[in-house]
Design an enzyme around this catalytic site. Structure first.
Site, PDB file in Angstrom:
ATOM      1  N   ARG A   1     -79.325  24.136  15.232  1.00 29.18           N
ATOM      2  CA  ARG A   1     -80.497  24.017  14.373  1.00 29.18           C
ATOM      3  C   ARG A   1     -81.132  22.635  14.559  1.00 29.18           C
ATOM      4  NH1 ARG A   1     -84.147  27.154  11.689  1.00 29.18           N
ATOM      5  NH2 ARG A   1     -84.456  26.566   9.520  1.00 29.18           N
TER       6      ARG A   1
ATOM      7  N   THR B   1     -89.980  34.121  16.250  1.00 23.22           N
ATOM      8  CA  THR B   1     -88.563  33.950  16.541  1.00 23.22           C
ATOM      9  C   THR B   1     -88.083  35.117  17.383  1.00 23.22           C
ATOM     10  OG1 THR B   1     -88.214  32.721  14.520  1.00 23.22           O
ATOM     11  CG2 THR B   1     -86.263  33.665  15.456  1.00 23.22           C
TER      12      THR B   1
ATOM     13  N   THR C   1     -85.471  30.065  18.058  1.00 27.00           N
ATOM     14  CA  THR C   1     -86.786  29.963  17.407  1.00 27.00           C
ATOM     15  C   THR C   1     -87.448  28.618  17.659  1.00 27.00           C
ATOM     16  OG1 THR C   1     -87.933  30.174  15.279  1.00 27.00           O
ATOM     17  CG2 THR C   1     -85.834  29.037  15.236  1.00 27.00           C
TER      18      THR C   1
ATOM     19  N   GLU D   1     -89.858  28.309  15.169  1.00 21.61           N
ATOM     20  CA  GLU D   1     -90.390  28.572  13.824  1.00 21.61           C
ATOM     21  C   GLU D   1     -91.692  29.374  13.886  1.00 21.61           C
ATOM     22  OE1 GLU D   1     -90.071  29.265  10.793  1.00 21.61           O
ATOM     23  OE2 GLU D   1     -91.973  28.713   9.945  1.00 21.61           O
TER      24      GLU D   1
ATOM     25  N   GLU E   1     -90.011  23.411  12.872  1.00 29.22           N
ATOM     26  CA  GLU E   1     -88.932  23.940  12.036  1.00 29.22           C
ATOM     27  C   GLU E   1     -88.808  23.227  10.692  1.00 29.22           C
ATOM     28  OE1 GLU E   1     -87.116  27.262  12.405  1.00 29.22           O
ATOM     29  OE2 GLU E   1     -87.361  26.274  14.338  1.00 29.22           O
TER      30      GLU E   1
ATOM     31  N   ASP F   1     -89.465  24.614   7.258  1.00 26.40           N
ATOM     32  CA  ASP F   1     -88.485  25.439   6.532  1.00 26.40           C
ATOM     33  C   ASP F   1     -87.851  24.692   5.361  1.00 26.40           C
ATOM     34  OD1 ASP F   1     -88.867  27.709   7.989  1.00 26.40           O
ATOM     35  OD2 ASP F   1     -86.925  27.697   9.003  1.00 26.40           O
TER      36      ASP F   1
ATOM     37  N   SER G   1     -82.107  27.896   7.104  1.00 25.82           N
ATOM     38  CA  SER G   1     -82.617  28.986   7.933  1.00 25.82           C
ATOM     39  C   SER G   1     -82.255  30.320   7.300  1.00 25.82           C
ATOM     40  CB  SER G   1     -81.987  28.894   9.321  1.00 25.82           C
ATOM     41  OG  SER G   1     -82.345  30.006  10.109  1.00 25.82           O
TER      42      SER G   1
ATOM     43  N   GLY H   1     -88.115  37.065  12.011  1.00 23.08           N
ATOM     44  CA  GLY H   1     -88.885  37.425  10.821  1.00 23.08           C
ATOM     45  C   GLY H   1     -88.676  36.527   9.622  1.00 23.08           C
ATOM     46  N   GLY H   2     -88.287  35.250   9.845  1.00 23.25           N
ATOM     47  CA  GLY H   2     -88.096  34.350   8.708  1.00 23.25           C
ATOM     48  C   GLY H   2     -87.099  34.952   7.738  1.00 23.25           C
TER      49      GLY H   2
HETATM   50  O1  DON Z   1     -84.896  29.656  10.573  1.00 21.32           O
HETATM   51  C1  DON Z   1     -85.623  30.472  10.053  1.00 21.32           C
HETATM   52  O2  DON Z   1     -85.237  31.268   9.224  1.00 21.32           O
HETATM   53  C2  DON Z   1     -87.062  30.533  10.503  1.00 21.32           C
HETATM   54  N1  DON Z   1     -87.529  29.247  10.895  1.00 21.32           N
HETATM   55  C3  DON Z   1     -87.152  31.498  11.630  1.00 21.32           C
HETATM   56  C4  DON Z   1     -88.565  31.683  12.005  1.00 21.32           C
HETATM   57  C5  DON Z   1     -88.977  33.073  11.988  1.00 21.32           C
HETATM   58  O3  DON Z   1     -88.192  33.979  12.069  1.00 21.32           O
HETATM   59  C6  DON Z   1     -90.391  33.333  11.868  1.00 21.32           C
HETATM   60  N2  DON Z   1     -90.828  33.192  10.526  1.00 21.32           N
HETATM   61  N3  DON Z   1     -91.639  32.804   9.931  1.00 21.32           N
END
Ligand code: DON
Length: 593
Positions: free
Chosen positions: A120, A408, A426, A428, A447, A450, A471, A492-493
């Site tokens: 990360r 991602t 990712t 982000e 990132e 987040d 994350s 998908g965040g």
């Molecule tokens: O680490 C995470 O959960 C997010 N930065 C991953 C990014 C992602 O899947 C797209 N989302 N907005």
């Protein structure tokens, strides 16, 4: 109550009759660099492949081919996963790249043990709890300030050193080939470039690379990235030190501190706080995985700084404590697990992980689930080790979670020895912070968006020096009797968590095959007032869920999952999305095997 009920497991292998290829060796002998050339001729991507000898699932045919080529040449799952990730940095550059980060969950077949590697991104030393306060989210997205210290290169090196057989130089070769020869621009690449055009044009380096002639490269054209090929070549030669304290690191820092804004652009691009010393201090870390047992199977995931493992695991425990499982219960368990994620999980000491994943806590949470959707927001529970009767008091403590896009990427690789990699990578946002390092062919991550921007006293996810933003990435490996059954994950965040959970519930509680479980319409409840759902989910379940007090709102597309399941007699089923995000690519080493 929605009509789906617990059904017997259809075709899933949970008994001792499970037959798998027993690895004679868990790692092959080291290969020569020339041995690593992917001889895979498939021209169309397909979402399901079945066979033996190894399997790959990614969102992209070139990346899947890169991994399969490595497997066919004798490399192991970790070698192939790094090769695929680096190739995604070429073909899916808006989701993945060497300046991003990610999480690997790895099953070592010889030792029958699950490991994880945290790559990360980290906050620079100069970042504190108030560094993001008051900054509009959209401004932070496209800024130097949101760029975290990249983790991917350190993660690749650690992963290869610990579990691979290739050098970084060898593992980068397929990606260098794709970057040099080019790949065919598809609709997804075109759409993502077009959606980013307004900010890409604001940076000279990004416009030069991704808006040649001032516009996105057309669908069907060949896109080459010789600068990235050169960067990978040098990285292979010079190693991660080139980034973590060396000349490439100095270029990253210069770009973050003084982004190459196009003359005349009116965008307010905030500079970043990263120094070369932050890059020197960065380490990828091995961490113990999270583990819960669900219906007799062991589900392993990623521990903090990801909330993926703890939130998927808690929701599964809650579901297991219920007498029956349907769509309503899936949504409610997820709602509760998200309430706890918000209060307790971040990159801080003392996350009560053991209690969050305990059966006692799950039972206490499960008894809040009734016939109707619970009032919003659900309050976090009290994972204190003393569990009794239901605690019912709702509170307004839980906040809304941010809207999430499908950015991602996730990939799964299984090798002939039975080693398994589930890997989320990712940068982000789609397109990261929008800033290409001049002359190097890769985008920087954003990132650090987040983190909770604050002010939010007591929030476990406020920025701090060296801290990693929380994350939702949830690469997941499921074992039965210490042997792999299933590996999966998604982008998908925060919807990553619900997508992984929903696929597991589809597979185990609703008796779907793995391809059906991935293709099924999705819904995501993250302790929000409304539940986002795809149209087909609303059509199928909307009326009954509405009667139960849920409020569904359209989200056209949730997640882009990849998975591999271990079938009987050593057969493997690789599965990717049939349609979401343009469909993914599943391949196996021996299709007839
Ligand atoms: O680490 C995470 O959960 C997010 N930065 C991953 C990014 C992602 O899947 C797209 N989302 N907005």
């Amino acid at each position: 109550m929605i009509s789906r009920r617990i059904t017997p497991l259809a075709g899933i292998l949970v008994g001792s009759s499970l037959l798998l290829v027993q690895p004679a060796l868990a790692s092959p002998p080291a290969l020569s660099p020339s041995a690593v050339s992917p001889p895979v001729s498939q021209v169309e991507k397909k979402p399901v492949a079945e066979g033996s000898g190894g399997a790959v699932s990614t969102v992209d045919l070139d990346a899947s081919k890169a991994a399969l080529g490595v497997l066919r040449e004798g490399g192991n799952a970790m070698d192939a996963a790094v090769a695929a990730a680096a190739t995604l940095g070429v073909t899916e550059p808006y989701s993945a790249g060497l300046a991003g980060g990610g999480f690997i969950v790895y099953y070592d077949a010889r030792r029958k043990k699950v490991h994880t590697i945290d790559g990360r991104e980290a906050a620079p030393k100069a970042m504190g709890p108030a560094s993001l306060e008051g900054i509009p989210f959209d401004d932070a997205v496209t800024s130097g300030l949101s760029a975290g210290v990249p983790g991917s290169v350190a993660q690749w090196e650690l992963a290869l050193r610990r579990f691979g057989t290739l050098s970084l130089r060898q593992a980068l070769k397929p990606a260098i080939d794709v970057a040099t020869k080019g790949f065919k621009v598809d609709q997804t690449f075109y759409d993502q470039t077009a959606a980013n055009a307004a900010r890409f044009k604001d940076f000279t380096s990004t416009a030069k690379l991704y808006l040649p002639g001032g516009a996105p490269p057309p669908v069907g054209s060949t896109f080459r990235n010789p600068e990235l090929a050169d960067t990978y070549r040098r990285l292979g030669r010079l190693g991660g030190e080139w980034l973590y304290g060396g000349a490439l690191g100095a270029e990253v820092v210069a770009t973050v501190k003084k982004p190459p804004v196009t003359p005349g652009s009116t965008r307010n691009v905030r500079p970043g706080l990263m120094e070369l010393s932050d890059l020197k201090a960065y380490r990828a870390l091995e961490r113990p995985p999270t583990k819960v047992t669900y219906k007799g199977m062991d589900v392993y995931g990623m521990a903090p700084p990801s909330s993926g493992g703890s939130t998927v695991g808690e929701a599964l425990n809650i579901l297991e404590a219920l007498p029956e499982v349907g769509e309503h219960e899936y949504l409610e368990a997820s709602r509760l697990a998200f309430a706890d994620r918000g209060k307790y999980v971040g990159d801080i000491p003392g996350v009560p992980l053991k209690e969050l994943l305990s059966d006692g806590f799950a039972k206490e949470r499960a008894c809040l689930i009734g016939e109707r959707a619970m009032p919003h927001p659900a309050a976090p529970g009290d994972p204190d080790g003393m569990y009794g009767p239901c605690q019912t008091a709702p509170s307004a403590e839980a906040g809304e979670v941010a809207e999430e896009g499908p950015e991602t990427t996730h990939l799964v690789v299984v090798d002939r020895w039975g080693n398994v990699v589930a890997y989320n990578i990712t940068i982000e946002s789609t397109g990261g912070n929008g800033i290409v390092v001049p002359g190097r062919g890769f985008l920087l991550n954003n990132e650090l968006t987040d983190f909770t921007f604050g002010p939010a006293p007591g929030d476990p996810n406020l920025p701090a020096p060296g801290k990693r933003p929380r994350s939702s990435m949830a690469p997941t490996i499921v074992l039965n009797d210490d042997r792999p059954l299933l590996a999966l994950g998604s982008p998908g965040g925060s919807t990553i968590i619900t997508t992984v959970l929903q696929i597991l519930v589809n597979r185990w509680d609703f008796g779907m095959s793995l391809p059906e479980a991935l293709a099924a319409p999705r819904a995501t409840q993250r302790n929000t007032a409304q539940t986002q759902a795809e149209q087909a989910f609303i059509d199928r379940y909307g009326a009954e869920l509405t009667r139960q007090g849920h409020s569904l709102v359209l989200n056209p597309e949730i997640g882009a999952a990849t998975a591999v399941e271990f079938l009987r007699h050593g057969r493997l089923q690789a599965v990717a999305e049939p349609t979401r995000r343009g469909g993914g690519s599943a391949l196996v080493v021996n299709e007839r095997g």
